[in-house]
Write a protein that holds these residues in place. Structure first.
Motif, PDB file in Angstrom:
ATOM      1  N   GLU A 222       0.828  -1.212   0.000  1.00 55.88           N
ATOM      2  CA  GLU A 222       0.000   0.000   0.000  1.00 55.88           C
ATOM      3  C   GLU A 222       0.859   1.258   0.000  1.00 55.88           C
ATOM      4  N   LEU A 223       1.939   1.252   0.776  1.00 57.02           N
ATOM      5  CA  LEU A 223       2.835   2.405   0.810  1.00 57.02           C
ATOM      6  C   LEU A 223       3.488   2.634  -0.549  1.00 57.02           C
ATOM      7  N   ARG A 224       3.905   1.557  -1.185  1.00 58.72           N
ATOM      8  CA  ARG A 224       4.530   1.692  -2.504  1.00 58.72           C
ATOM      9  C   ARG A 224       3.534   2.179  -3.545  1.00 58.72           C
ATOM     10  N   ASP A 225       2.297   1.702  -3.465  1.00 59.47           N
ATOM     11  CA  ASP A 225       1.264   2.161  -4.401  1.00 59.47           C
ATOM     12  C   ASP A 225       0.984   3.650  -4.202  1.00 59.47           C
ATOM     13  N   GLU A 226       0.885   4.062  -2.929  1.00 62.12           N
ATOM     14  CA  GLU A 226       0.622   5.476  -2.658  1.00 62.12           C
ATOM     15  C   GLU A 226       1.789   6.345  -3.116  1.00 62.12           C
ATOM     16  N   ALA A 227       3.001   5.872  -2.902  1.00 61.55           N
ATOM     17  CA  ALA A 227       4.177   6.624  -3.348  1.00 61.55           C
ATOM     18  C   ALA A 227       4.181   6.766  -4.865  1.00 61.55           C
ATOM     19  N   ALA A 228       3.770   5.711  -5.571  1.00 64.52           N
ATOM     20  CA  ALA A 228       3.718   5.770  -7.037  1.00 64.52           C
ATOM     21  C   ALA A 228       2.671   6.780  -7.504  1.00 64.52           C
ATOM     22  N   ARG A 229       1.505   6.802  -6.838  1.00 67.32           N
ATOM     23  CA  ARG A 229       0.460   7.771  -7.211  1.00 67.32           C
ATOM     24  C   ARG A 229       0.931   9.202  -6.963  1.00 67.32           C
ATOM     25  N   LYS A 230       1.561   9.418  -5.831  1.00 66.50           N
ATOM     26  CA  LYS A 230       2.027  10.776  -5.517  1.00 66.50           C
ATOM     27  C   LYS A 230       3.171  11.193  -6.448  1.00 66.50           C
ATOM     28  N   THR A 231       3.997  10.258  -6.850  1.00 64.86           N
ATOM     29  CA  THR A 231       5.075  10.572  -7.785  1.00 64.86           C
ATOM     30  C   THR A 231       4.501  10.982  -9.133  1.00 64.86           C
TER      31      THR A 231
ATOM     32  N   LEU B 274       3.202  14.376  -8.723  1.00 61.85           N
ATOM     33  CA  LEU B 274       4.325  15.307  -8.644  1.00 61.85           C
ATOM     34  C   LEU B 274       4.863  15.633 -10.040  1.00 61.85           C
ATOM     35  N   ASN B 275       4.989  14.628 -10.874  1.00 58.47           N
ATOM     36  CA  ASN B 275       5.486  14.854 -12.233  1.00 58.47           C
ATOM     37  C   ASN B 275       4.569  15.797 -13.012  1.00 58.47           C
ATOM     38  N   ALA B 276       3.251  15.638 -12.808  1.00 61.60           N
ATOM     39  CA  ALA B 276       2.300  16.531 -13.480  1.00 61.60           C
ATOM     40  C   ALA B 276       2.461  17.963 -12.972  1.00 61.60           C
TER      41      ALA B 276
END
Length: 347
Positions: free
Chosen positions: A83-92, A95-97
């Motif tokens: 879950e932490l890795r999934d959330e980090a991927a969504r926030k990344t 962030l890129n946008a």
């Protein structure tokens, strides 16, 4: 300088040789007796085997419950890590946008905002046009500042998520190492019990394990009787499940549907009734309402031994259904056959 000579060794013969050989053999036998190797263990009586096997099974069950607890924590840690890795991927991705938007604002500023205000005023057709342009520039600056602040906040959140993920991963590795330790303990105890039982005849093994034809076939040919009525629908469903499980093999760490350990059976029984119990005996006893032995009802969980290492499902008339150990399948048994430690009514 005189040479040193070794004293001549006298050969042994006759009575002296026989005496030396006897002493040597006696010494070897004594050493073997102390180190426990090089000779077969004395044949134990069925009663001695039972005592040793029962102790090994209890020790194995304690280790099994520790294994189950460590496994549950490892699974939770693994889920949290995902879950932490999934959330980090969504926030990344977010962030890129935001970075792309910030880049667009910077480009727009470069194209139009690099001219000094005095020059802009000179080039404008009038003060009103200049003021309008200045107001637009201020709004653009505010938007850019907000975007920058947003990017900084997202960077901090992602860094925090990565730190949490690293901590969770460390916990997961620790739990996995704990799992391996408990697994080694369980298998070692069970292998030792198996070796002891192999010394007995089939009839002796049946006597030692308390296994008979009726308990071996219970649940497979209808010799299980009618499940008793329980206090509520969930307890009744759990008891019915346990009756259907009669005759299923004991496998440590198993939660059904084809094999069980003790807490795996009670967990599966109540799961069939829509109730999710914890995985281990020492967690299950803390679930629901504690009840005295004199007030037991069908569906209550009954616990045994000082360390709360065994659990069964009470079915009435002083009987429970439980998964005993690898030498016996799921079966009916009196609750008086083990040291009673407490009972819980699932709520």
């Amino acid at each position: 300088m005189a040479a040193h000579r070794k004293p001549r060794q006298r050969s042994l013969s006759g009575h002296t040789a026989r005496t030396a050989a006897t002493i040597a053999l006696a010494g070897a036998a004594t050493a073997t007796a102390f180190d426990g190797t090089g000779h077969a263990d004395p044949r134990l009586s069925p009663a001695e085997v039972k005592s040793k096997v029962d102790a090994l099974y209890r020790e194995a069950e304690v280790a099994t419950e520790k294994y189950n607890g460590a496994k549950e924590k490892a699974e939770n840690a693994e889920k949290s890590l995902g879950e932490l890795r999934d959330e980090a991927a969504r926030k990344t991705e977010k962030l890129n946008a935001a970075r792309e938007g910030l880049g667009s604002l910077a480009a727009a500023q470069y194209r139009s905002g690099g001219i000094a205000p005095s020059v802009q005023l000179a080039l404008s057709s009038g003060p009103d046009q200049y003021l309008e342009r200045a107001a637009l520039a201020d709004r653009a600056d505010s938007r850019r500042a907000a975007t920058v602040a947003g990017v900084q906040k997202q960077l901090q959140e992602i860094e925090q998520l990565r730190t949490e993920a690293d901590t969770t991963l460390a916990h997961l590795k620790s739990r996995q190492a704990e799992l391996n330790r408990h697994k080694k303990t369980v298998t070692g105890k069970l292998d030792a019990a198996k070796r002891l039982l192999s010394q007995l005849t089939g009839e002796q093994r049946a006597e030692v394990t308390g296994e008979d034809r009726a308990s071996r076939t219970a649940g497979r040919d209808g010799v299980s009787g009618t499940p008793p009525k329980a206090a509520d629908a969930r307890a009744s469903a759990a008891v019915s499940y346990a009756y259907k499980a009669l005759g299923s093999p004991y496998v440590w760490g198993a939660t059904g549907p084809d094999a069980f350990d003790c807490s795996g059976l009670t967990q599966a029984a109540y799961r069939s009734a829509g109730v999710e119990l914890p995985r281990t005996t020492y967690a299950q006893i803390a679930t629901g309402e504690r009840v005295p032995r004199s007030q037991l009802q069908p569906g209550d969980l009954v616990f045994f031994y000082q360390g709360i290492s065994h659990v069964g499902l009470y079915v009435g008339n002083g009987q429970m259904i439980h998964a005993p150990n690898p030498s016996a399948p799921v079966r009916l048994a009196p609750i008086s056959q083990m040291p009673f430690a407490g009972a819980t009514r699932v709520s």
